[in-house]
Design an enzyme around this catalytic site. Sequence first.
Site, PDB file in Angstrom:
ATOM      1  N   SER A 195     -14.220   2.526  -2.652  1.00 18.01           N
ATOM      2  CA  SER A 195     -14.813   1.227  -2.313  1.00 18.01           C
ATOM      3  C   SER A 195     -15.745   1.360  -1.114  1.00 18.01           C
ATOM      4  CB  SER A 195     -13.680   0.257  -1.961  1.00 18.01           C
ATOM      5  OG  SER A 195     -14.193  -0.889  -1.336  1.00 18.01           O
ATOM      6  N   TYR A 204      -5.357  -2.098   2.430  1.00 21.45           N
ATOM      7  CA  TYR A 204      -5.977  -1.752   1.140  1.00 21.45           C
ATOM      8  C   TYR A 204      -7.107  -0.739   1.354  1.00 21.45           C
ATOM      9  CZ  TYR A 204      -9.347  -1.956  -2.635  1.00 21.45           C
ATOM     10  OH  TYR A 204     -10.250  -1.598  -3.617  1.00 21.45           O
ATOM     11  N   LYS A 233      -7.676   3.495   0.218  1.00 19.43           N
ATOM     12  CA  LYS A 233      -8.834   4.107  -0.460  1.00 19.43           C
ATOM     13  C   LYS A 233      -9.355   5.283   0.351  1.00 19.43           C
ATOM     14  CE  LYS A 233      -8.817   1.745  -4.022  1.00 19.43           C
ATOM     15  NZ  LYS A 233      -8.596   2.368  -5.314  1.00 19.43           N
ATOM     16  N   TYR A 279     -17.608   1.734  -4.925  1.00 17.24           N
ATOM     17  CA  TYR A 279     -18.166   0.512  -5.528  1.00 17.24           C
ATOM     18  C   TYR A 279     -18.565  -0.460  -4.429  1.00 17.24           C
ATOM     19  CZ  TYR A 279     -14.889   1.942  -9.344  1.00 17.24           C
ATOM     20  OH  TYR A 279     -14.148   2.605 -10.287  1.00 17.24           O
ATOM     21  N   ASN A 318      -9.428 -14.149  -4.701  1.00 19.02           N
ATOM     22  CA  ASN A 318      -9.835 -13.739  -3.352  1.00 19.02           C
ATOM     23  C   ASN A 318     -11.340 -13.543  -3.288  1.00 19.02           C
ATOM     24  OD1 ASN A 318      -7.151 -13.257  -2.232  1.00 19.02           O
ATOM     25  ND2 ASN A 318      -7.033 -11.645  -3.782  1.00 19.02           N
TER      26      ASN A 318
END
Length: 346
Positions: free
Chosen positions: A124, A149, A153, A177, A198
């Site tokens: 991400s 989170y 990653k 991404y 979210n």
Amino acid sequence: MAILVTGGAGYIGTHTLVELSKAGYEYVVIDNFCNSDKKAIERVEELTGKSIKLYEGDIADCELMDKILKENNINACMHFAGLKAVGESVEKPLMYFKNNVIGSIKMLDVLIKNGVKKIIFSSSATVYGEPETMPITEGFPKGETTNPYGRTKSIFEDILIDTSKADSEMTAVLLRYFNPVGAHESGRIGEDPEGIPNNLMPYITQVAVGKRDILHVFGDDYDTPDCSGIRDFIHVTDLADGHVKALKKIGVLPDGEVPADTGVIIYNLGTGKGTSVLELVKAFEEANGVKVPYEITDRRPGDVAVMYCDASKAEKEMGWKAERNIEKMCADAWNWQKNNPEGYKG
Ligand code: NAD
Ligand code: UD1
């Protein structure tokens, strides 16, 4: 030869399965359905006209993973499986580290023991933290991630980097991404968040379809032209196509393998263009002829003002470029939502 797709029943996984089929790849899916619905798999089968070999279970189940690898001729893994809700990760950090880091390590161990050393990982843009300049290139250092989170990653990226250093046959593509939105143009598969969304686009579509009253625009005091936040929204089908191109880049073709580079390769997957929150709302209204009432509220803690990428490395090295514009993203997101107001539950 087949690709093992973890988390293949999810939002990005399902769209990637469709593009993999189109490109002629065979695949096998593992998903524990903790954030998805079996109907999503049925819809992919309907779109591709092929039945999917599906294993229901957890990537951390080493016995199951071993069985999958022994039963199928797998030569690469696309690793989508993971938990992704930022707020939940702040409340339940251990759950996120356990699932996204420990689960992924267990999976990687079984993959390597079975000789599967080509992996494409869903990373991400969040790993960049808050860079001072835009656009973000892959050469930017990783930054301070603002939540557990994001850290999962970043940590699993590092694990893949170190594993590749220790094993010259390992090949890992880290796909960072930006903001995936939209849906397959058929309207049969799309994003189906549990509860209150979210993310911005599913919130917009739920307001448009009447499931929620009003969109809250988080902050109108950013140092941007219209004072709302700016992101690099990318159509999920373009993103899916980026995964197919990544397979080709590492020499994995539908009918076998060709020699290619090993080691770690990092690509940004975005359009390279920033769109503000208010611009997206307007584009959605214009593309679809619907109203999206909104009100300005406070900034959301942890949000950065502006994020968009330089996507030229992916174009130069793997011939991939996002083709779909904001209007198409809005039209396809709406087509999915209006045809499936309750998502897959409907
Ligand atoms: P998603 O939740 O729709 O899909 C993830 C899938 O993985 C789900 O089907 C879920 O059931 C499955 N899963 C989760 N943990 C599992 C486990 N331990 N074992 C087996 N299956 C498991 O999410 P998505 O939007 O499709 O995202 C796919 C990947 O891309 C995730 O790793 C996510 O973190 C990453 N990513 C997503 C975005 C985004 O905006 N959607 C942005 C950046 C990165
Ligand atoms: C968020 C996550 C990021 C994750 C990504 C997945 C945070 C801080 N970041 O990114 O780690 O990888 O989702 O897609 O949560 N907005 C509103 N109203 C809303 C929702 C969002 O105004 O109801 C605004 C946000 O302030 C932001 C923009 O819309 O400016 C995009 O938000 P969102 O879709 O949540 O994505 P990110 O914050 O970029």
